[in-house]
Design a protein around this motif. Structure first.
Motif, PDB file in Angstrom:
ATOM      1  N   ASP A 423       0.800  -1.230   0.000  1.00 24.74           N
ATOM      2  CA  ASP A 423       0.000   0.000   0.000  1.00 24.74           C
ATOM      3  C   ASP A 423       0.829   1.274   0.000  1.00 24.74           C
ATOM      4  OD1 ASP A 423       1.021   0.000   2.559  1.00 24.74           O
ATOM      5  OD2 ASP A 423      -0.933  -0.078   3.569  1.00 24.74           O
ATOM      6  N   GLY A 424       2.159   1.149   0.023  1.00 21.96           N
ATOM      7  CA  GLY A 424       3.010   2.336   0.022  1.00 21.96           C
ATOM      8  C   GLY A 424       3.226   2.944   1.386  1.00 21.96           C
ATOM      9  N   ALA A 425       2.495   2.465   2.387  1.00 22.60           N
ATOM     10  CA  ALA A 425       2.612   3.021   3.735  1.00 22.60           C
ATOM     11  C   ALA A 425       3.508   2.183   4.625  1.00 22.60           C
ATOM     12  CB  ALA A 425       1.233   3.148   4.366  1.00 22.60           C
ATOM     13  N   GLY A 426       4.024   1.084   4.076  1.00 23.13           N
ATOM     14  CA  GLY A 426       4.948   0.268   4.841  1.00 23.13           C
ATOM     15  C   GLY A 426       4.324  -0.908   5.547  1.00 23.13           C
ATOM     16  N   ALA A 427       3.031  -1.160   5.325  1.00 22.84           N
ATOM     17  CA  ALA A 427       2.393  -2.303   5.969  1.00 22.84           C
ATOM     18  C   ALA A 427       3.019  -3.599   5.464  1.00 22.84           C
ATOM     19  CB  ALA A 427       0.895  -2.300   5.682  1.00 22.84           C
ATOM     20  N   LYS A 474      12.747  -0.930 -11.759  1.00 22.85           N
ATOM     21  CA  LYS A 474      13.205   0.382 -11.317  1.00 22.85           C
ATOM     22  C   LYS A 474      13.329   0.384  -9.798  1.00 22.85           C
ATOM     23  CE  LYS A 474      11.023   2.935 -15.113  1.00 22.85           C
ATOM     24  NZ  LYS A 474      10.079   4.028 -15.473  1.00 22.85           N
ATOM     25  N   MET A 475      14.537   0.695  -9.316  1.00 27.14           N
ATOM     26  CA  MET A 475      14.835   0.599  -7.897  1.00 27.14           C
ATOM     27  C   MET A 475      15.031   1.982  -7.271  1.00 27.14           C
ATOM     28  SD  MET A 475      14.713  -2.695  -7.718  1.00 27.14           S
ATOM     29  CE  MET A 475      15.372  -3.101  -6.093  1.00 27.14           C
ATOM     30  N   ASP A 476      15.068   2.010  -5.937  1.00 26.73           N
ATOM     31  CA  ASP A 476      15.197   3.260  -5.187  1.00 26.73           C
ATOM     32  C   ASP A 476      16.664   3.574  -4.883  1.00 26.73           C
ATOM     33  OD1 ASP A 476      12.492   3.548  -5.280  1.00 26.73           O
ATOM     34  OD2 ASP A 476      12.120   3.058  -3.179  1.00 26.73           O
ATOM     35  N   ARG A 477      17.381   3.995  -5.932  1.00 29.02           N
ATOM     36  CA  ARG A 477      18.793   4.357  -5.841  1.00 29.02           C
ATOM     37  C   ARG A 477      19.650   3.203  -5.319  1.00 29.02           C
ATOM     38  NH1 ARG A 477      20.441   9.381  -2.678  1.00 29.02           N
ATOM     39  NH2 ARG A 477      22.460   8.610  -3.418  1.00 29.02           N
ATOM     40  N   PRO A 478      19.873   2.175  -6.115  1.00 22.93           N
ATOM     41  CA  PRO A 478      20.743   1.080  -5.685  1.00 22.93           C
ATOM     42  C   PRO A 478      22.195   1.522  -5.609  1.00 22.93           C
ATOM     43  CG  PRO A 478      20.070   0.775  -7.968  1.00 22.93           C
ATOM     44  CD  PRO A 478      19.298   1.951  -7.442  1.00 22.93           C
ATOM     45  N   THR A 498      12.585   9.800  -2.926  1.00 22.64           N
ATOM     46  CA  THR A 498      11.399  10.536  -2.468  1.00 22.64           C
ATOM     47  C   THR A 498      10.322  10.627  -3.541  1.00 22.64           C
ATOM     48  OG1 THR A 498      12.426  12.637  -3.120  1.00 22.64           O
ATOM     49  CG2 THR A 498      12.731  11.929  -0.836  1.00 22.64           C
ATOM     50  N   GLN A 499      10.644  10.247  -4.778  1.00 24.64           N
ATOM     51  CA  GLN A 499       9.644  10.321  -5.847  1.00 24.64           C
ATOM     52  C   GLN A 499       8.942   8.992  -6.100  1.00 24.64           C
ATOM     53  OE1 GLN A 499      10.558  12.524  -9.365  1.00 24.64           O
ATOM     54  NE2 GLN A 499      11.988  13.873  -8.335  1.00 24.64           N
ATOM     55  N   ARG A 500       9.303   7.960  -5.378  1.00 27.35           N
ATOM     56  CA  ARG A 500       8.629   6.672  -5.538  1.00 27.35           C
ATOM     57  C   ARG A 500       7.137   6.809  -5.237  1.00 27.35           C
ATOM     58  NH1 ARG A 500       9.169   1.866  -7.985  1.00 27.35           N
ATOM     59  NH2 ARG A 500      11.407   1.927  -7.439  1.00 27.35           N
ATOM     60  N   GLY A 501       6.300   6.390  -6.186  1.00 24.29           N
ATOM     61  CA  GLY A 501       4.861   6.399  -5.984  1.00 24.29           C
ATOM     62  C   GLY A 501       4.191   7.744  -6.118  1.00 24.29           C
ATOM     63  N   THR A 502       4.954   8.777  -6.506  1.00 21.93           N
ATOM     64  CA  THR A 502       4.348  10.094  -6.689  1.00 21.93           C
ATOM     65  C   THR A 502       3.786  10.213  -8.102  1.00 21.93           C
ATOM     66  OG1 THR A 502       6.462  11.082  -7.346  1.00 21.93           O
ATOM     67  CG2 THR A 502       5.913  11.114  -5.006  1.00 21.93           C
ATOM     68  N   ALA A 503       3.036  11.268  -8.353  1.00 25.22           N
ATOM     69  CA  ALA A 503       2.334  11.426  -9.623  1.00 25.22           C
ATOM     70  C   ALA A 503       3.292  11.368 -10.804  1.00 25.22           C
ATOM     71  CB  ALA A 503       1.579  12.756  -9.630  1.00 25.22           C
ATOM     72  N   GLY A 504       2.982  10.489 -11.759  1.00 24.29           N
ATOM     73  CA  GLY A 504       3.781  10.378 -12.968  1.00 24.29           C
ATOM     74  C   GLY A 504       5.035   9.552 -12.835  1.00 24.29           C
ATOM     75  N   LYS A 505       5.312   9.027 -11.645  1.00 28.67           N
ATOM     76  CA  LYS A 505       6.514   8.226 -11.419  1.00 28.67           C
ATOM     77  C   LYS A 505       6.124   6.771 -11.140  1.00 28.67           C
ATOM     78  CE  LYS A 505       9.186  11.877 -11.663  1.00 28.67           C
ATOM     79  NZ  LYS A 505       8.177  12.946 -11.709  1.00 28.67           N
ATOM     80  N   ALA A 506       7.111   5.891 -11.140  1.00 30.45           N
ATOM     81  CA  ALA A 506       6.848   4.474 -10.916  1.00 30.45           C
ATOM     82  C   ALA A 506       6.167   4.255  -9.567  1.00 30.45           C
ATOM     83  CB  ALA A 506       8.149   3.682 -10.986  1.00 30.45           C
ATOM     84  N   ALA A 507       5.171   3.359  -9.580  1.00 28.70           N
ATOM     85  CA  ALA A 507       4.430   3.049  -8.368  1.00 28.70           C
ATOM     86  C   ALA A 507       5.255   2.165  -7.446  1.00 28.70           C
ATOM     87  CB  ALA A 507       3.125   2.348  -8.741  1.00 28.70           C
ATOM     88  N   VAL A 508       4.763   2.022  -6.229  1.00 30.16           N
ATOM     89  CA  VAL A 508       5.416   1.102  -5.302  1.00 30.16           C
ATOM     90  C   VAL A 508       5.265  -0.323  -5.812  1.00 30.16           C
ATOM     91  CG1 VAL A 508       5.126   2.580  -3.287  1.00 30.16           C
ATOM     92  CG2 VAL A 508       3.338   0.934  -3.881  1.00 30.16           C
ATOM     93  N   ASP A 509       6.216  -1.158  -5.433  1.00 35.67           N
ATOM     94  CA  ASP A 509       6.124  -2.595  -5.672  1.00 35.67           C
ATOM     95  C   ASP A 509       6.731  -3.274  -4.456  1.00 35.67           C
ATOM     96  OD1 ASP A 509       9.018  -2.790  -6.075  1.00 35.67           O
ATOM     97  OD2 ASP A 509       8.668  -1.933  -8.048  1.00 35.67           O
ATOM     98  N   GLU A 510       6.724  -4.595  -4.421  1.00 29.33           N
ATOM     99  CA  GLU A 510       7.156  -5.260  -3.193  1.00 29.33           C
ATOM    100  C   GLU A 510       8.643  -5.072  -2.906  1.00 29.33           C
ATOM    101  OE1 GLU A 510       6.116  -9.287  -0.631  1.00 29.33           O
ATOM    102  OE2 GLU A 510       5.344  -9.011  -2.667  1.00 29.33           O
ATOM    103  N   ALA A 511       9.445  -4.882  -3.964  1.00 31.46           N
ATOM    104  CA  ALA A 511      10.879  -4.651  -3.762  1.00 31.46           C
ATOM    105  C   ALA A 511      11.180  -3.199  -3.406  1.00 31.46           C
ATOM    106  CB  ALA A 511      11.650  -5.050  -5.008  1.00 31.46           C
TER     107      ALA A 511
END
Length: 689
Positions: A423-427, A474-478, A498-511
């Motif tokens: 959900d992007g909130a860390g659950a 697409k990863m969060d700065r490997p 900080t742009q992960r999941g924001t408008a127009g950018k790649a959505a969250v995924d499990e990784a």
């Protein structure tokens, strides 16, 4: 023109107390610019066509056919830092009580009770007998070329055979901060010389070290036979499939096989054959481009650079005829031989061109060398290279060719949880962890391109475009990618995005499960059958970083959150001889409000996920290149950019000389901060703060 002083576009845009100066000098204000990766991967439409339109002009076809490092030899070398964990010593252990987080304004290097610290070598310390003692008021390019460089990042100590009392220290020098290095009035009147000094302060330092007994503190040897400086002007050989390609040829090098200099070297590793490899990371900021699609994908702008090197050296501007390809000659893994100061360093094209954080090698079950690397950019990728030839113990001449030819892959991660549970909130998903499987997607295999419409040379020079096309994750700065010397598992530091999941950018995924991921996370990856040459893997997230007292999205492999040290922005990784993971950070002041630090993380048993802070670096600094000599009771770190955010005449840090009054420094000391290599050692006495 070279500006009188530096403009800082990130002022007012950094979060917390992140220094705008760090954004400026370290990565060229990357966060203030558009994301380089705008591809949708699987469909890869317009950018690939535009990027490859030059093929007809260039005449390119569509598809071309855990042991100690002693004396530079070992059988398995998953990690440079891990190798040194077993250094000769008194068998002591790094027993410590975790320190409390240190407020970001504190200008001290804080260590646990029972430990102390001392600098091994500092910016400007003379390496050769004829090198001048450092005087910050009388700098010159000639002097700097014989002195320890600026902003040391990657670090290793390679111990000589048998005695354990001598060896070489190898450090790279990522970037310079002219605001801290030069008097403003002198800088305004000497811009060209200041640029040449900065060029000489980049690259590598190799310096001999010695100690009186196996457990004593190390000292560097001025005038050591192996001492060497490699700078932005040192000649490098080019090897691999792209060597001699039209994409690498310039007016100064029509062969495409000789490149002057290396830039923005970040992390790295030591090979099983005793050489050092390092990555050219934020090289884009040094070049003025043409606005091409490939330039944009690599973050190279058609505008004057902040450093202004193009004003004194024509190769730094693609607008100069014959130098259109100069930027293609940077962004590689480089290899140097620290035992031979007369050897020619090499840029390896077989490992691809991107913003390499570094590379680390593990020997596969069949003997091939496997090099892992991360592309340190928001929404970029994790790669691995598998050598064609096999490692031969004791055959150094053969092993020096292992990185010249082989297969190149990029990672695709798949989660095993229903999409709605991320959900992007860390659950944490219902199965109790963030995990899944993955595949290494081939880019070059058996000497042939596996990317439709791209030749081998194009895949290797424009590796980001090739990885876009095959659909990598697409990863969060490997950043650092390190194999454990004990388990063989791979650990990947994802610093933040900080742009992960924001408008127009790649959505969250499990990784990459957190929207607006300020604090980063660490992935644990297991190759199939624990074989580094495998094409499939499983993975899980070890840590979702942050301050658990303030951030509910944190996760520590199931370990209780109230029993860990807060940690943010994981960067460099290392291991001790027991297989514990050590994480250095880059960005804690701007996210959780504390000085950057070094943390120990337990990986097995009931305390898996337990994070314990070992040290904190001074105000404005970043913790880099940790080396863990737990059997000696010592830890080494590079303290990079201390005092960043201050200025030459108004410093905010005085590390490590701590001369607090102008004009009161002793010979060789500085009023102000100096990037340095530091040894932290056990004393059995109260700690030093």
């Amino acid at each position: 023109m070279i500006q009188n002083r530096t403009l800082l576009p990130m002022i007012g845009h950094t979060r917390g107390n992140r220094n705008a100066a760090t954004c400026q000098f370290k990565c060229g204000n990357a966060c203030a610019k558009d994301v380089c990766n705008t591809s949708d991967n699987e469909y890869f439409r317009d950018i690939a066509d535009a990027a490859l339109s030059r093929r007809s002009v260039l005449g390119l076809g569509a598809v071309a056919s855990a042991a100690l490092v002693i004396g530079g030899e070992m059988l398995r070398a998953p990690s440079a830092n891990a190798q040194l964990a077993a250094a000769p010593g008194n068998g002591g252990k790094l027993q410590f009580k975790a320190i409390a987080p240190v407020p970001r304004s504190s200008d001290v290097l804080t260590v646990p009770e029972g430990y102390d610290w001392s600098p091994v070598i500092r910016w400007g310390d003379p390496l050769f007998k004829n090198s001048p003692i450092f005087d910050i008021t009388k700098q010159s390019a000639k002097a700097q070329a014989g002195q320890f460089g600026y902003n040391n990042d990657y670090l290793n100590l390679i111990v000589d055979k048998y005695s354990g009392r001598s060896g070489v220290l190898v450090a790279n020098h990522e970037y310079t901060n002219e605001d801290l290095m030069f008097d403003p009035e002198w800088f305004a009147a000497n811009k060209a010389e200041a640029a040449r000094i900065a060029m000489a302060a980049h690259g590598f330092s190799v310096v001999e070290i010695k100690r009186g007994r196996a457990s004593a503190r190390w000292e560097y040897v001025r005038g050591g036979e192996r001492n060497r400086r490699i700078t932005a002007s040192t000649a490098f050989a080019v090897d691999g499939p792209a060597a001699g390609s039209a994409l690498l040829k310039t007016a100064a090098d029509p062969s495409g096989r000789k490149i002057l200099g290396t830039l923005n070297n970040c992390s790295g590793g030591t090979t099983p054959w005793g050489t050092v490899i390092s990555g050219e990371e934020n090289f884009n900021q040094y070049f003025r481009g043409t606005g091409s699609a490939t330039d944009k994908r690599y973050g190279i702008a058609d505008a004057a650079t902040e450093r202004g090197w193009e004003d004194i050296d024509q190769r730094f501007s693609a607008h100069n005829k014959g130098f259109e390809n100069e930027s293609n000659r940077f962004g590689w893994i480089v290899e140097i031989d620290p035992q031979n100061p007369d050897s020619t360093p090499v840029k390896h094209t077989a490992l691809g061109r991107f913003k390499h954080e570094g590379a680390n090698i593990r020997i596969a079950a069949d003997g091939r060398a496997v090099a892992y690397s991360g592309d340190d950019e928001r929404f970029d990728y994790v790669y691995k290279f598998i050598s064609k030839e096999k490692y031969r113990r004791g055959d150094r001449k053969h092993n020096l060719r292992l990185l010249s030819d082989g297969d190149l892959y990029v990672a695709r991660f798949s989660g095993d949880s229903p999409a709605g549970q991320i959900d992007g909130a860390g659950a944490v998903p219902s199965d109790g962890e963030f995990d899944g499987t993955g595949t290494w997607l081939p880019l070059v295999l058996d000497g042939r391109s596996r990317v439709p419409g791209m030749s081998v040379e194009e895949v290797l020079v424009y590796t980001r475009l090739a990885a876009d096309k095959v659909g990598a994750t697409k990863m969060d700065r490997p950043e650092d990618v390190e194999p454990s010397p004990v388990s063989g598992k791979l650990y990947i530091a994802l610093t933040n995005n900080t742009q992960r999941g924001t408008a127009g950018k790649a959505a969250v995924d499990e990784a990459n499960p957190r929207t607006g991921n300020r604090d980063g996370h660490v992935i644990e990856l297991t190759e199939r059958k624990n074989d580094a040459a495998a094409i499939e893997f499983s993975w899980n997230i070890l840590l979702v970083a942050g301050d658990p007292s303030k951030d509910a999205s944190t996760y520590f492999a199931g370990y209780p959150k109230d029993k860990v040290s807060p940690i943010a922005c994981p960067d460099n990784l290392a291991f001790d001889s027991k297989g514990n993971l050590w994480i250095s950070t880059d960005g804690q002041p701007g996210t959780i409000g504390y000085c950057d630090a070094l943390h120990k993380v337990t990986l097995t048993g009931n305390e898996r996920g337990k994070v314990e802070q070992f040290l904190a670096v001074p105000a404005g600094a970043e913790t880099c290149g940790p080396v863990i000599h737990d059997k000696d009771g010592s830890v080494f770190v590079s303290v990079q950019h201390p005092g960043e955010g201050g200025s030459y005449d108004k410093p905010i840090s005085f590390f490590p000389d701590y001369v607090a009054t102008p004009g009161k420094s002793k010979r060789g000391e500085v009023y102000g901060p100096r990037p340095s290599v530091v040894q932290v050692y056990a004393t059995g006495k109260p700690g030093r703060r």
